[in-house]
Write a protein that holds these residues in place. Structure first.
Motif, mmCIF file in Angstrom:
data_model
loop_
_atom_site.group_PDB
_atom_site.id
_atom_site.type_symbol
_atom_site.label_atom_id
_atom_site.label_comp_id
_atom_site.label_asym_id
_atom_site.label_seq_id
_atom_site.Cartn_x
_atom_site.Cartn_y
_atom_site.Cartn_z
ATOM 1 N N TYR A 135 0.832 -1.211 0.000
ATOM 2 C CA TYR A 135 0.000 0.000 0.000
ATOM 3 C C TYR A 135 0.861 1.253 0.000
ATOM 4 O O TYR A 135 0.644 2.177 -0.803
ATOM 5 C CB TYR A 135 -0.937 0.004 1.212
ATOM 6 C CG TYR A 135 -1.722 1.289 1.305
ATOM 7 C CD1 TYR A 135 -2.655 1.609 0.331
ATOM 8 C CD2 TYR A 135 -1.495 2.200 2.335
ATOM 9 C CE1 TYR A 135 -3.359 2.812 0.379
ATOM 10 C CE2 TYR A 135 -2.197 3.394 2.395
ATOM 11 C CZ TYR A 135 -3.125 3.700 1.421
ATOM 12 O OH TYR A 135 -3.804 4.886 1.452
ATOM 13 N N LEU A 182 0.802 3.963 -2.887
ATOM 14 C CA LEU A 182 0.345 5.316 -2.538
ATOM 15 C C LEU A 182 1.378 6.356 -2.974
ATOM 16 O O LEU A 182 1.037 7.400 -3.544
ATOM 17 C CB LEU A 182 0.102 5.402 -1.029
ATOM 18 C CG LEU A 182 -0.436 6.742 -0.507
ATOM 19 C CD1 LEU A 182 -1.852 6.990 -1.025
ATOM 20 C CD2 LEU A 182 -0.431 6.782 1.026
ATOM 21 N N ILE A 228 -3.539 9.442 -8.449
ATOM 22 C CA ILE A 228 -4.390 9.281 -7.266
ATOM 23 C C ILE A 228 -5.681 10.087 -7.393
ATOM 24 O O ILE A 228 -6.686 9.782 -6.747
ATOM 25 C CB ILE A 228 -3.645 9.677 -5.970
ATOM 26 C CG1 ILE A 228 -4.424 9.230 -4.727
ATOM 27 C CG2 ILE A 228 -3.343 11.164 -5.928
ATOM 28 C CD1 ILE A 228 -3.696 9.457 -3.429
ATOM 29 N N GLU A 229 -5.662 11.112 -8.249
ATOM 30 C CA GLU A 229 -6.872 11.918 -8.453
ATOM 31 C C GLU A 229 -7.900 11.219 -9.336
ATOM 32 O O GLU A 229 -9.051 11.642 -9.408
ATOM 33 C CB GLU A 229 -6.509 13.283 -9.067
ATOM 34 C CG GLU A 229 -5.558 14.126 -8.218
ATOM 35 C CD GLU A 229 -6.148 14.469 -6.851
ATOM 36 O OE1 GLU A 229 -7.391 14.506 -6.727
ATOM 37 O OE2 GLU A 229 -5.360 14.679 -5.905
ATOM 38 N N PRO A 261 -10.605 8.653 -9.969
ATOM 39 C CA PRO A 261 -11.444 7.896 -9.037
ATOM 40 C C PRO A 261 -11.125 6.405 -9.025
ATOM 41 O O PRO A 261 -11.127 5.767 -7.968
ATOM 42 C CB PRO A 261 -12.865 8.157 -9.550
ATOM 43 C CG PRO A 261 -12.785 9.477 -10.238
ATOM 44 C CD PRO A 261 -11.408 9.543 -10.838
ATOM 45 N N ASP A 262 -10.822 5.859 -10.181
ATOM 46 C CA ASP A 262 -10.545 4.427 -10.269
ATOM 47 C C ASP A 262 -9.297 4.048 -9.464
ATOM 48 O O ASP A 262 -9.279 3.026 -8.775
ATOM 49 C CB ASP A 262 -10.350 4.076 -11.745
ATOM 50 C CG ASP A 262 -10.038 2.619 -11.940
ATOM 51 O OD1 ASP A 262 -10.906 1.804 -11.594
ATOM 52 O OD2 ASP A 262 -8.935 2.305 -12.421
ATOM 53 N N ARG A 304 -7.961 5.931 -7.008
ATOM 54 C CA ARG A 304 -8.241 6.213 -5.594
ATOM 55 C C ARG A 304 -9.023 5.063 -4.968
ATOM 56 O O ARG A 304 -8.803 4.683 -3.823
ATOM 57 C CB ARG A 304 -9.016 7.530 -5.457
ATOM 58 C CG ARG A 304 -9.341 7.904 -4.013
ATOM 59 C CD ARG A 304 -9.954 9.299 -3.920
ATOM 60 N NE ARG A 304 -8.998 10.325 -4.246
ATOM 61 C CZ ARG A 304 -8.241 10.984 -3.361
ATOM 62 N NH1 ARG A 304 -8.366 10.731 -2.069
ATOM 63 N NH2 ARG A 304 -7.389 11.889 -3.747
ATOM 64 N N ARG A 305 -9.932 4.520 -5.723
ATOM 65 C CA ARG A 305 -10.702 3.401 -5.182
ATOM 66 C C ARG A 305 -9.821 2.177 -4.921
ATOM 67 O O ARG A 305 -9.983 1.497 -3.905
ATOM 68 C CB ARG A 305 -11.849 3.024 -6.130
ATOM 69 C CG ARG A 305 -12.653 1.888 -5.545
ATOM 70 C CD ARG A 305 -13.965 1.656 -6.220
ATOM 71 N NE ARG A 305 -14.639 0.575 -5.503
ATOM 72 C CZ ARG A 305 -15.928 0.350 -5.548
ATOM 73 N NH1 ARG A 305 -16.706 1.111 -6.274
ATOM 74 N NH2 ARG A 305 -16.464 -0.647 -4.859
ATOM 75 N N LEU A 365 -6.703 2.255 -4.123
ATOM 76 C CA LEU A 365 -5.957 2.586 -2.906
ATOM 77 C C LEU A 365 -6.837 2.437 -1.670
ATOM 78 O O LEU A 365 -6.404 1.909 -0.636
ATOM 79 C CB LEU A 365 -5.407 4.016 -2.998
ATOM 80 C CG LEU A 365 -4.246 4.208 -3.986
ATOM 81 C CD1 LEU A 365 -4.037 5.693 -4.274
ATOM 82 C CD2 LEU A 365 -2.957 3.568 -3.475
ATOM 83 N N ALA A 366 -8.070 2.892 -1.782
ATOM 84 C CA ALA A 366 -8.987 2.806 -0.644
ATOM 85 C C ALA A 366 -9.254 1.354 -0.264
ATOM 86 O O ALA A 366 -9.289 0.999 0.919
ATOM 87 C CB ALA A 366 -10.298 3.517 -0.980
ATOM 88 N N LYS A 426 -6.179 0.063 1.503
ATOM 89 C CA LYS A 426 -6.076 0.620 2.861
ATOM 90 C C LYS A 426 -7.103 -0.011 3.802
ATOM 91 O O LYS A 426 -6.773 -0.446 4.914
ATOM 92 C CB LYS A 426 -6.293 2.139 2.771
ATOM 93 C CG LYS A 426 -6.333 2.881 4.089
ATOM 94 C CD LYS A 426 -4.958 3.252 4.535
ATOM 95 C CE LYS A 426 -4.976 4.170 5.742
ATOM 96 N NZ LYS A 426 -3.765 3.956 6.554
ATOM 97 N N LEU A 459 -3.193 -5.355 -6.340
ATOM 98 C CA LEU A 459 -3.662 -3.995 -6.632
ATOM 99 C C LEU A 459 -2.479 -3.038 -6.693
ATOM 100 O O LEU A 459 -2.465 -2.102 -7.498
ATOM 101 C CB LEU A 459 -4.664 -3.544 -5.566
ATOM 102 C CG LEU A 459 -6.061 -4.163 -5.673
ATOM 103 C CD1 LEU A 459 -6.888 -3.866 -4.424
ATOM 104 C CD2 LEU A 459 -6.796 -3.646 -6.914
ATOM 105 N N GLN A 487 -1.065 -3.225 -10.007
ATOM 106 C CA GLN A 487 -1.967 -2.604 -10.986
ATOM 107 C C GLN A 487 -1.822 -1.088 -10.973
ATOM 108 O O GLN A 487 -1.827 -0.452 -12.029
ATOM 109 C CB GLN A 487 -3.411 -3.022 -10.674
ATOM 110 C CG GLN A 487 -4.385 -2.768 -11.805
ATOM 111 C CD GLN A 487 -4.096 -3.596 -13.052
ATOM 112 O OE1 GLN A 487 -3.475 -4.646 -12.988
ATOM 113 N NE2 GLN A 487 -4.526 -3.098 -14.191
#
Lengths: 593, 593
Positions: free
Chosen positions: B309, B313, B336-337, B339-340, B342-343, B345-346, B349, B406, B409
């Motif tokens: 992660y 990140l 990271i901006e 949405p795909d 960021r998701r 990463l989320a 996390k 991920l 990816q």
């Protein structure tokens, strides 16, 4: 472990799911016949089993080497490539007038699947050559076609696809490679490209490089890009390889997998090239190559999944551990008798078949889009091809990773040891969700362009066809089939609900936040639908007593397992798709201070 | 990429989710205090960040070598190990009277997590030494304890765990290694063991091998197994390493990952050893080591997920591609901006934190099971520890694989290139679902032994606690929390329904067919429950204005994302769990003719 190309499964998918036979009606494939299909699949299976598969592990171990700009491929690759050329495989799916065999693209995909199963690193080369042929067929001048096609379509000359630069990956518009016009109509191209698959090698006598570059005063971004053809050796007056062009490999990437495939850093210093298609028309030209390559990468996912499955299946029959409650004979029992292991195998098998079905339907749609008689039918097929392409690419490659991971798990400790070979499939499979447009890019394409295409026509048509299959299953005399309908119907409803939610978002970010999950759902549902089509066809065969009855039964059983375990989860995925941009954690929550 | 141990997240999980502080009441940890915890976590973070993390990539590249029975570990490992011993880390969680620091096991797990994040290959060694200490503490004679514990608890001597033989993996009862009694009370052990982690190395002056073997006339299967302690060097009269024992490494496995960890084939030819615990009591003794190791392997899953992660990140903040709809500033935007991205990463996390929470709760339960004052409380905690152990091991290691995938990816093409390091995490992570009992074995343990334990008591108690959290969230003054309750409640209901279905199967195979999927659901729900507990605690901190308010907010945000994307899918997984043995395809459908 001995690989055997799954000819029966492939044939069933071609005949009963993708309905390749329907292509005959267009008149575009006069040679296509049952016997020819049989002959081609059998020959391709021999080539895959006997020539390519034995080089898979040694290719992984040896990898490629670069010395003085020359790449040496692993032992045996050069000979295998010569046999590939000799077999005429490269031209299978291209028009007879261009030197090909004039057969459908879907048949080419079936052959490609076997090759990818047998040796993914090797087969990447021919796969990319296909893409360049497509580009030349559509955008090449008559002169270019006459000069290059005959040599490329035989495979004597291979081809690459040169898009990526260090700063320009998914955002290809950022590329900096420059093209300056020469007086003679040719161009001088200078720049560096990375991740160039089979960019340099010792298997073909010449390599043709389609390269994206920027012409002088071109606008910024993707609108300023043109596609150039740069041969490694400039053809001489007789069309033979002549002067060495100023394009060369200056590095090989050290990758996690596909070691047998040379991934090159390519340097061009005033390399001589020619436009393919109009100046500034590079993106459109690229997408012709790209679409073909995307589907082909999906087929790689199928191929590696099939290989991993066969590997794990053989091990699970042979390895004995523990006492399985329902097994016969004395313990220890073969681990396939343990329900948990059997379920892993079933998941591998069912998802591999669903992925194959999606890819083949996409390929048949591409054939139809080109050859159907009426414009309306061609347009319908084109929409379906375009809708399915990102799903075929992303879903099938995710299946490749998932299935090869399950393959490792079935091997236990042996799966983590390189000698077993299961680990290689897992390492090889991992690239496919990345290249030719990451799976995230596919998902964005699906929800951005493909869902809304023609006012949502592709989605609507697809849902109609899925509901027809629900009806076919629900009304079948075989009591297994209505059970399939019970799973397929709510799954299709969820697919529709999700699609409509995405299409009606005012804020694009809300849809983007659920793009990947929507693509996953789409693949789950479409894959299940196609297995249900297979089950309906199998039931027809059972009723008519036609063909291998056990095999027909097995089609229904696999569809049922998929329906109960995958389709059953579809409605539950809706809320996760609809999370929206506001549902994503902000920078602070991600730990960025 | 610079690794920084996530001290704040770990502390939050210890304090607010696993409630480590509650252990003080037992009086068993007189040294435990807020300040000491802070000091230990900070020191451990330094050791992980500055000593272990820099050796991770070089360790992967160099691997280990075996020559004349001696294993050389990668450059720097020996020095790092000396620092590990010097720091007294090995003894952290062991009783002061045995030479340890007398701190809770959960704190040891927190330290172990940082080490595994920093360098999984290195930290495997100390992890296994922990297991042997446990075995000696419980089953060692006073003499054995006096002789071995002081050296092992410092880490001066390391330890292994020798179970597996080629024919005996998951089915340990098939092992053939033989022990013959000597006249002096010692035994002569002969046989071959495989997959022996840190079986031979150059970091410690002696290696203590707990080895499973069969005594003469022992019954077949697991009932005939005894545990022996075999030192590499027999201690001399002063307890120092003396005569070389007849146990040696004869091979190193060539693995997909954890290259820095020497995985040995061990040969014993009349090696001298002593019983640990009673003759034929090997399985019980093994499970003492195994349970500790299973939880620790779960923590490896957390560690590698955290590392992947942080890696992803950092890359996602730095790499710029494309135009993100909601981003500020000129394109290209940091990925990271998008949405795909960021998701992804989320998801990384949130799942990492859920896995951490499960492992730490399991460890606190283990501490409580040993030290709570009343027998009733100890029994309660023991049930919880036992119920959570297979989930901690399997779910957290599956998260390790998913999150590291991920991570690749997010890196795009760079993820597949070894230089980046993301690929190493993915390769390393893949072993954890396999060793110390495959995740399938964990699932079978969960549905077989753990669900029915005490008439289903552990499940009932867990559900009561989950429903209490539902209530706490539902009645919170923060409007975010009732939203969590809305997701947690149906998820808990699904968990209960699935468990009861499994517990009431007449045919054991029906339950076994859904075991892995049930374990996955259990982890999804329990992980979500614990994040909700964290959210309730965070809300208390917000209300009281206590501590880092942004951080408290972030706890709620991560819980919400997890609830919306993971918990929301729980009810939809029920039917896939309930597929039953008849729902699995037969041999024919799997392609076996």
């Amino acid at each position: 472990m001995t690989f055997r190309a799954p000819v029966q499964d492939i044939r069933f998918a071609l005949d009963e799911i993708a309905a390749m036979d329907g292509l005959k009606a267009s008149g575009a494939f006069p040679e296509l016949s049952e016997d020819l299909t049989t002959a081609i699949l059998d020959e391709a299976a021999k080539f895959a089993n006997d020539v390519l598969a034995p080089l898979n592990r040694t290719g992984d171990q040896q990898g490629c080497t670069l010395k003085d700009g020359e790449v040496t491929t692993p032992d045996g690759f050069k000979d295998a490539y010569a046999k590939y050329v000799e077999g005429g495989w490269q031209g299978l799916q291209f028009p007879a007038e261009a030197g090909g065999m004039g057969l459908p693209r879907v048949l080419g995909m079936a052959v490609m699947e076997m090759m990818q199963s047998a040796n993914m690193a090797f087969s990447l080369g021919p796969m990319l050559t296909n893409s360049a042929i497509e580009a030349l067929l559509v955008n090449g001048t008559d002169e270019q076609k006459a000069l290059y096609l005959p040599r490329i379509i035989t495979g004597e000359w291979s081809s690459t696809m040169q898009l990526t630069e260090p700063q320009a990956g998914s955002d290809v518009g950022l590329l900096k490679t420059k093209a300056e016009p020469n007086d003679d109509g040719s161009w001088s191209i200078t720049g560096q490209k990375i991740y160039i698959t089979w960019g340099e090698h010792d298997c073909a006598e010449n390599i043709i490089h389609p390269v994206l570059a920027r012409t002088p005063d071109a606008p910024e971004g993707t609108k300023g890009i043109s596609l150039f053809l740069i041969p490694k050796f400039l053809p001489d007056a007789n069309g033979n390889p002549g002067e060495r062009n100023a394009i060369k490999a200056i590095g090989l990437e050290h990758k996690m997998g596909i070691h047998g495939s040379p991934t090159c850093v390519m340097q061009m210093e005033n390399a001589k090239g020619w436009l393919i298609g109009p100046e500034l028309g590079g993106m459109a030209a690229m997408f012709i190559m790209m679409n073909s390559a995307r589907l082909a990468v999906g087929v790689q996912g199928v191929g590696i999944a099939e290989r991993a499955y066969q590997h794990a299946l053989a091990y699970a029959q042979e390895r004995r551990q523990g006492r399985a409650p329902d097994a016969e004979g004395p313990a220890p029992h073969p681990i396939i008798e343990h329900p948990d292991v059997r379920r892993m195998l079933a998941t591998m098998k069912a998802k591999t078949e669903a992925a194959r079905a999606i890819c083949y339907l996409c390929a048949v749609s591409a054939d139809e889009a080109e050859h159907e008689e009426s414009e309306e039918d061609r347009a319908f097929a084109k929409r379906r091809e375009e809708f399915l392409t990102p799903i075929a690419k992303a879903w099938a490659t995710d299946v490749g990773v998932e299935v090869s991971s399950l393959g490792i798990q079935i091997h236990g400790g042996m799966g983590f040891i390189e000698e077993t070979g299961a680990a290689q499939h897992y390492r090889d499979a991992r690239i496919a969700p990345i290249y030719e447009g990451t799976n995230g890019i596919q998902a964005i394409d699906l929800i951005g362009r493909k869902l809304s295409m023609g006012g949502g026509a592709a989605l609507k048509e697809l849902l109609e066809d899925i509901r027809q299959t629900v009806e076919d299953c629900a009304t079948s005399s075989n009591p297994e089939l209505p059970q399939l309908a019970k799973r397929l119907k709510p799954a299709a409803d969820a697919f529709e609900t999700a699609a409509k939610w995405l299409m009606t978002r005012e804020d694009r970010s809300d849809a983007l936040a659920g793009a990947t999950e929507f693509l996953a759902l789409s693949g789950d549902v479409i894959g299940g639908w196609l297995l249900c089509i297979g089950a309906v066809a199998a039931q027809r065969r059972l009723k008519e007593g036609q063909g291998d009855q056990d095999y027909a039964e097995s089609r229904i059983e696999i569809a049922r397992f998929y329906a109960e375990t995958v389709l059953s989860q579809a409605p539950g995925k809706l809320d996760s798709i609809r999370v929206g941009y506001e549902g994503l954690p902000d920078d602070l929550a991600l730990g960025i201070s």
